[in-house]
Design a protein around this motif. Sequence first.
Motif, mmCIF file in Angstrom:
data_model
loop_
_atom_site.group_PDB
_atom_site.id
_atom_site.type_symbol
_atom_site.label_atom_id
_atom_site.label_comp_id
_atom_site.label_asym_id
_atom_site.label_seq_id
_atom_site.Cartn_x
_atom_site.Cartn_y
_atom_site.Cartn_z
ATOM 1 N N GLN A 1 0.833 -1.195 0.000
ATOM 2 C CA GLN A 1 0.000 0.000 0.000
ATOM 3 C C GLN A 1 0.871 1.250 0.000
ATOM 4 N N VAL A 2 0.269 2.338 -0.414
ATOM 5 C CA VAL A 2 0.954 3.621 -0.481
ATOM 6 C C VAL A 2 0.216 4.622 0.388
ATOM 7 N N GLN A 3 0.954 5.390 1.140
ATOM 8 C CA GLN A 3 0.368 6.462 1.935
ATOM 9 C C GLN A 3 0.937 7.795 1.461
ATOM 10 N N LEU A 4 0.061 8.774 1.320
ATOM 11 C CA LEU A 4 0.448 10.135 0.959
ATOM 12 C C LEU A 4 -0.042 11.065 2.055
ATOM 13 N N VAL A 5 0.872 11.849 2.602
ATOM 14 C CA VAL A 5 0.521 12.760 3.690
ATOM 15 C C VAL A 5 0.963 14.165 3.330
ATOM 16 N N GLU A 6 -0.007 15.064 3.221
ATOM 17 C CA GLU A 6 0.279 16.459 2.874
ATOM 18 C C GLU A 6 0.515 17.292 4.129
ATOM 19 N N SER A 7 1.272 18.349 3.946
ATOM 20 C CA SER A 7 1.493 19.326 5.009
ATOM 21 C C SER A 7 1.845 20.652 4.368
ATOM 22 N N GLY A 8 1.864 21.706 5.178
ATOM 23 C CA GLY A 8 2.286 23.005 4.687
ATOM 24 C C GLY A 8 1.178 23.992 4.399
ATOM 25 N N GLY A 9 -0.054 23.550 4.511
ATOM 26 C CA GLY A 9 -1.145 24.484 4.277
ATOM 27 C C GLY A 9 -1.260 25.497 5.409
ATOM 28 N N SER A 21 3.905 20.195 1.012
ATOM 29 C CA SER A 21 4.694 18.969 0.899
ATOM 30 C C SER A 21 3.770 17.767 0.906
ATOM 31 N N CYS A 22 4.177 16.727 0.216
ATOM 32 C CA CYS A 22 3.432 15.475 0.183
ATOM 33 C C CYS A 22 4.444 14.343 0.341
ATOM 34 N N ALA A 23 4.443 13.723 1.512
ATOM 35 C CA ALA A 23 5.379 12.634 1.791
ATOM 36 C C ALA A 23 4.750 11.301 1.419
ATOM 37 N N ALA A 24 5.458 10.563 0.578
ATOM 38 C CA ALA A 24 4.972 9.257 0.134
ATOM 39 C C ALA A 24 5.704 8.142 0.869
ATOM 40 N N SER A 25 4.972 7.133 1.281
ATOM 41 C CA SER A 25 5.584 5.984 1.940
ATOM 42 C C SER A 25 4.860 4.722 1.509
ATOM 43 N N MET A 92 -8.954 23.191 -0.581
ATOM 44 C CA MET A 92 -8.279 22.042 0.013
ATOM 45 C C MET A 92 -7.372 21.462 -1.067
ATOM 46 N N TYR A 93 -6.102 21.361 -0.765
ATOM 47 C CA TYR A 93 -5.129 20.849 -1.721
ATOM 48 C C TYR A 93 -4.750 19.423 -1.355
ATOM 49 N N SER A 94 -4.803 18.547 -2.366
ATOM 50 C CA SER A 94 -4.470 17.140 -2.158
ATOM 51 C C SER A 94 -3.424 16.710 -3.173
ATOM 52 N N CYS A 95 -2.594 15.770 -2.766
ATOM 53 C CA CYS A 95 -1.654 15.199 -3.719
ATOM 54 C C CYS A 95 -2.139 13.821 -4.143
ATOM 55 N N ALA A 96 -1.682 13.406 -5.298
ATOM 56 C CA ALA A 96 -2.072 12.122 -5.850
ATOM 57 C C ALA A 96 -0.877 11.508 -6.562
ATOM 58 N N ALA A 97 -0.877 10.185 -6.677
ATOM 59 C CA ALA A 97 0.280 9.509 -7.256
ATOM 60 C C ALA A 97 -0.107 8.270 -8.040
ATOM 61 N N ASP A 98 0.694 8.024 -9.057
ATOM 62 C CA ASP A 98 0.610 6.799 -9.840
ATOM 63 C C ASP A 98 2.039 6.306 -9.991
ATOM 64 N N PHE A 99 2.343 5.148 -9.401
ATOM 65 C CA PHE A 99 3.697 4.622 -9.453
ATOM 66 C C PHE A 99 3.861 3.543 -10.513
ATOM 67 N N THR A 100 2.942 3.481 -11.443
ATOM 68 C CA THR A 100 3.080 2.560 -12.574
ATOM 69 C C THR A 100 3.359 3.307 -13.865
ATOM 70 N N TRP A 101 3.578 4.612 -13.760
ATOM 71 C CA TRP A 101 3.795 5.439 -14.944
ATOM 72 C C TRP A 101 5.080 5.048 -15.649
ATOM 73 N N TRP A 117 -4.318 8.786 -3.177
ATOM 74 C CA TRP A 117 -4.639 10.173 -2.837
ATOM 75 C C TRP A 117 -4.345 10.432 -1.368
ATOM 76 N N GLY A 118 -3.912 11.647 -1.069
ATOM 77 C CA GLY A 118 -3.744 12.067 0.311
ATOM 78 C C GLY A 118 -5.033 12.654 0.859
ATOM 79 N N GLN A 119 -4.999 13.007 2.147
ATOM 80 C CA GLN A 119 -6.189 13.539 2.825
ATOM 81 C C GLN A 119 -6.396 15.025 2.545
ATOM 82 N N GLY A 120 -5.339 15.718 2.204
ATOM 83 C CA GLY A 120 -5.468 17.129 1.874
ATOM 84 C C GLY A 120 -4.966 18.060 2.964
ATOM 85 N N THR A 121 -4.642 19.266 2.547
ATOM 86 C CA THR A 121 -4.233 20.327 3.464
ATOM 87 C C THR A 121 -4.891 21.622 2.998
ATOM 88 N N GLN A 122 -5.441 22.373 3.946
ATOM 89 C CA GLN A 122 -6.234 23.554 3.604
ATOM 90 C C GLN A 122 -5.336 24.765 3.361
#
Length: 127
Positions: A1-9, A21-25, A92-101, A117-122
């Motif tokens: 699984q992939v987790q995306l966590v936004e910050s900086g809003g 920022s959007c940290a992927a793990s 609300m700003y969210s990051c998203a990712a595709d790691f099969t590109w 998709w991340g949860q978002g940061t306002q």
Amino acid sequence: QVQLVESGGGSVQAGGSLRLSCAASGNTYSNYCMGWFRQAPGKEREGVAVIATDGSTSYTDSVKGRFTISQDNAKSTLYLQMNRLKPEDTAMYSCAADFTWSSGDYCYYLRDDFPYWGQGTQVTVSS
């Protein structure tokens, strides 16, 4: 699984700057298409900017020249530098990712079918 966590809003006055920022793990890979999206109250979600492994970027017209998307591969972190912010950037700003590109695949700000998709940061910009 992939987790995306936004910050900086946060809240800023018009003309100010923020860096998101959007940290992927998790099961991330070196090939990616990642992006930032935003949704204001009562409006549909819109793509803001995307970036692919080859460094190509794509921006919606309203942020060109003001926002810059970047990726720190060593830190598995996606950034969005936002300058000269306007009240209409409030959302609300969210990051998203595709790691099969892979090279030649579609990676454009109009793309919306990201698997992660991340949860978002306002972000709130006051006039």
